[in-house]
Structures are given as structure tokens and as C-alpha cells.
Write a protein that holds these residues in place. Structure first.
Motif, PDB file in Angstrom:
ATOM      1  N   ASP A  33      65.685 119.983  58.659  1.00 14.40           N
ATOM      2  CA  ASP A  33      64.963 119.668  60.015  1.00 14.40           C
ATOM      3  C   ASP A  33      66.475 119.684  60.858  1.00 14.40           C
ATOM      4  N   TRP A  34      66.848 120.569  61.561  1.00 17.15           N
ATOM      5  CA  TRP A  34      68.077 120.662  62.418  1.00 17.15           C
ATOM      6  C   TRP A  34      67.727 119.843  63.638  1.00 17.15           C
ATOM      7  N   ALA A  35      66.927 119.553  63.998  1.00 17.12           N
ATOM      8  CA  ALA A  35      66.660 118.747  65.376  1.00 17.12           C
ATOM      9  C   ALA A  35      66.761 117.347  65.143  1.00 17.12           C
ATOM     10  N   GLU A  36      66.107 116.796  63.940  1.00 14.38           N
ATOM     11  CA  GLU A  36      66.474 115.592  63.380  1.00 14.38           C
ATOM     12  C   GLU A  36      67.733 115.174  62.931  1.00 14.38           C
ATOM     13  N   LEU A  37      68.529 116.341  62.016  1.00 12.11           N
ATOM     14  CA  LEU A  37      69.932 115.870  61.786  1.00 12.11           C
ATOM     15  C   LEU A  37      70.710 115.961  62.887  1.00 12.11           C
ATOM     16  N   LEU A  38      70.452 116.558  64.225  1.00  9.69           N
ATOM     17  CA  LEU A  38      71.211 116.419  65.345  1.00  9.69           C
ATOM     18  C   LEU A  38      71.229 115.028  65.834  1.00  9.69           C
ATOM     19  N   VAL A  39      70.080 114.531  66.094  1.00  7.78           N
ATOM     20  CA  VAL A  39      69.730 113.383  66.519  1.00  7.78           C
ATOM     21  C   VAL A  39      70.382 112.216  65.685  1.00  7.78           C
ATOM     22  N   GLN A  40      70.506 112.346  64.377  1.00 10.51           N
ATOM     23  CA  GLN A  40      71.343 111.541  63.440  1.00 10.51           C
ATOM     24  C   GLN A  40      72.664 111.627  63.682  1.00 10.51           C
ATOM     25  N   VAL A  41      73.256 112.780  63.899  1.00  6.79           N
ATOM     26  CA  VAL A  41      74.620 112.900  63.907  1.00  6.79           C
ATOM     27  C   VAL A  41      75.252 112.428  65.272  1.00  6.79           C
ATOM     28  N   VAL A  42      74.193 112.367  66.521  1.00  6.86           N
ATOM     29  CA  VAL A  42      74.549 112.039  67.701  1.00  6.86           C
ATOM     30  C   VAL A  42      74.615 110.550  67.782  1.00  6.86           C
ATOM     31  N   LEU A  43      73.571 109.807  67.151  1.00  3.00           N
ATOM     32  CA  LEU A  43      73.761 108.395  66.936  1.00  3.00           C
ATOM     33  C   LEU A  43      74.848 108.059  66.287  1.00  3.00           C
ATOM     34  N   ALA A  44      75.246 108.586  65.146  1.00  2.00           N
ATOM     35  CA  ALA A  44      76.330 108.242  64.283  1.00  2.00           C
ATOM     36  C   ALA A  44      77.756 108.293  65.044  1.00  2.00           C
ATOM     37  N   ALA A  45      77.768 109.433  65.956  1.00  2.00           N
ATOM     38  CA  ALA A  45      78.821 109.459  66.726  1.00  2.00           C
ATOM     39  C   ALA A  45      79.141 108.437  68.015  1.00  2.00           C
ATOM     40  N   ILE A  46      77.801 108.116  68.467  1.00  2.00           N
ATOM     41  CA  ILE A  46      77.899 107.087  69.224  1.00  2.00           C
ATOM     42  C   ILE A  46      78.411 105.827  68.626  1.00  2.00           C
ATOM     43  N   ALA A  47      77.717 105.287  67.438  1.00  2.00           N
ATOM     44  CA  ALA A  47      78.138 104.135  66.984  1.00  2.00           C
ATOM     45  C   ALA A  47      79.492 104.176  66.349  1.00  2.00           C
ATOM     46  N   VAL A  48      80.168 105.494  66.000  1.00  2.00           N
ATOM     47  CA  VAL A  48      81.512 105.332  65.475  1.00  2.00           C
ATOM     48  C   VAL A  48      82.254 104.878  66.795  1.00  2.00           C
ATOM     49  N   ALA A  49      82.176 105.768  67.810  1.00  2.00           N
ATOM     50  CA  ALA A  49      82.861 105.463  69.263  1.00  2.00           C
ATOM     51  C   ALA A  49      82.763 104.120  69.675  1.00  2.00           C
ATOM     52  N   LEU A  50      81.686 103.295  69.481  1.00  2.00           N
ATOM     53  CA  LEU A  50      81.499 101.838  69.725  1.00  2.00           C
ATOM     54  C   LEU A  50      82.146 101.003  69.074  1.00  2.00           C
ATOM     55  N   VAL A  51      82.028 101.138  67.574  1.00  5.30           N
ATOM     56  CA  VAL A  51      82.691 100.225  66.603  1.00  5.30           C
ATOM     57  C   VAL A  51      84.059 100.528  66.709  1.00  5.30           C
ATOM     58  N   ALA A  52      84.782 101.682  67.020  1.00  3.23           N
ATOM     59  CA  ALA A  52      86.135 102.067  66.923  1.00  3.23           C
ATOM     60  C   ALA A  52      86.880 101.584  68.311  1.00  3.23           C
ATOM     61  N   GLY A  53      85.914 101.713  69.376  1.00  9.68           N
ATOM     62  CA  GLY A  53      86.457 101.061  70.631  1.00  9.68           C
ATOM     63  C   GLY A  53      86.583  99.651  70.786  1.00  9.68           C
ATOM     64  N   VAL A  54      85.209  99.038  70.384  1.00 10.47           N
ATOM     65  CA  VAL A  54      85.461  97.447  70.152  1.00 10.47           C
ATOM     66  C   VAL A  54      86.571  96.979  69.223  1.00 10.47           C
ATOM     67  N   GLY A  55      86.974  97.654  67.996  1.00  9.32           N
ATOM     68  CA  GLY A  55      88.055  97.181  67.159  1.00  9.32           C
ATOM     69  C   GLY A  55      89.557  97.661  67.973  1.00  9.32           C
ATOM     70  N   ARG A  56      89.591  98.377  68.801  1.00  9.11           N
ATOM     71  CA  ARG A  56      90.669  98.774  69.369  1.00  9.11           C
ATOM     72  C   ARG A  56      91.046  97.656  70.479  1.00  9.11           C
ATOM     73  N   ARG A  57      90.001  97.274  71.147  1.00 10.63           N
ATOM     74  CA  ARG A  57      90.179  96.230  72.405  1.00 10.63           C
ATOM     75  C   ARG A  57      90.578  95.131  71.652  1.00 10.63           C
ATOM     76  N   ARG A  58      90.111  94.588  70.467  1.00  3.76           N
ATOM     77  CA  ARG A  58      90.260  93.403  70.047  1.00  3.76           C
ATOM     78  C   ARG A  58      91.748  93.292  69.375  1.00  3.76           C
TER      79      ARG A  58
END
Length: 95
Positions: A65-90
Motif C-alpha cells: 500500500d504505497w500511500a500508507e508507506l508514504l505516510v509512514q516515511v514522512v512521519l519517520a523523516a519528521i521524527a528523525v529531523a526533530l530528534v536530530a535537531g534536539v540532540g544538536r541543540r543540546r
């Protein structure tokens, strides 16, 4: 939704793949261990499935299900960016 052993194993494998794709989507270097990317991927896969079903875009097909996979990858990318950004600031450093 029925949870079986194979369903849980499949969810974990899809989560690992989603975490790896999320890492690839985010530009730049992330100072995060790979296990954290995988954990984010599993969480994004589960949350993405719930969101896709709530939005009505997840369909029960025999294939991917490509649409579901796209939603999952977008959520993972957002979470990775947020966690990496928080770690970088600290100023967290990983050895």
C-alpha cells in the motif's frame, strides 16, 4: 485489527525499513545511533498505519500500500529531523 506473531514480525520489519528510509530522506548528518532510527521507524510505521486508516487512504490489498508507506516515511523523516535537531541543540555527542 488482529495481532498475530507474523503480523508483529512484519510490523517490525516494515518499521526498520521505514526508519532507514526516514534517515535517507532527511538531509545532512544525523548524530544518532542506528538503533534510534530503527525505533523511530517502528513508531512511525505504527502511527502511519493508524493515520492512513483514519484518513481512509489505507486499503487492504494483496501488495504494498504505497500511500500508507508514504505516510509512514514522512512521519519517520519528521521524527528523525526533530530528534536530530534536539540532540544538536543540546550539544549531545556520540562516541
Amino acid at each position: 485489527m488482529e495481532f498475530t506473531v507474523w503480523g508483529i514480525i512484519t510490523a517490525l520489519v516494515v518499521g526498520l525499513i521505514v526508519g532507514a528510509l526516514g534517515r535517507l530522506v532527511v538531509p545532512g548528518r544525523q548524530n544518532m545511533p542506528i538503533w534510534l532510527h530503527m525505533l523511530i521507524g517502528v513508531g512511525a510505521a505504527l502511527l502511519g498505519t493508524v493515520l492512513a486508516r483514519a484518513m481512509g487512504i489505507a486499503t487492504q490489498t494483496a501488495g504494498i500500500d504505497w500511500a500508507e508507506l508514504l505516510v509512514q516515511v514522512v512521519l519517520a523523516a519528521i521524527a528523525v529531523a526533530l530528534v536530530a535537531g534536539v540532540g544538536r541543540r543540546r550539544g549531545v555527542t556520540h562516541r
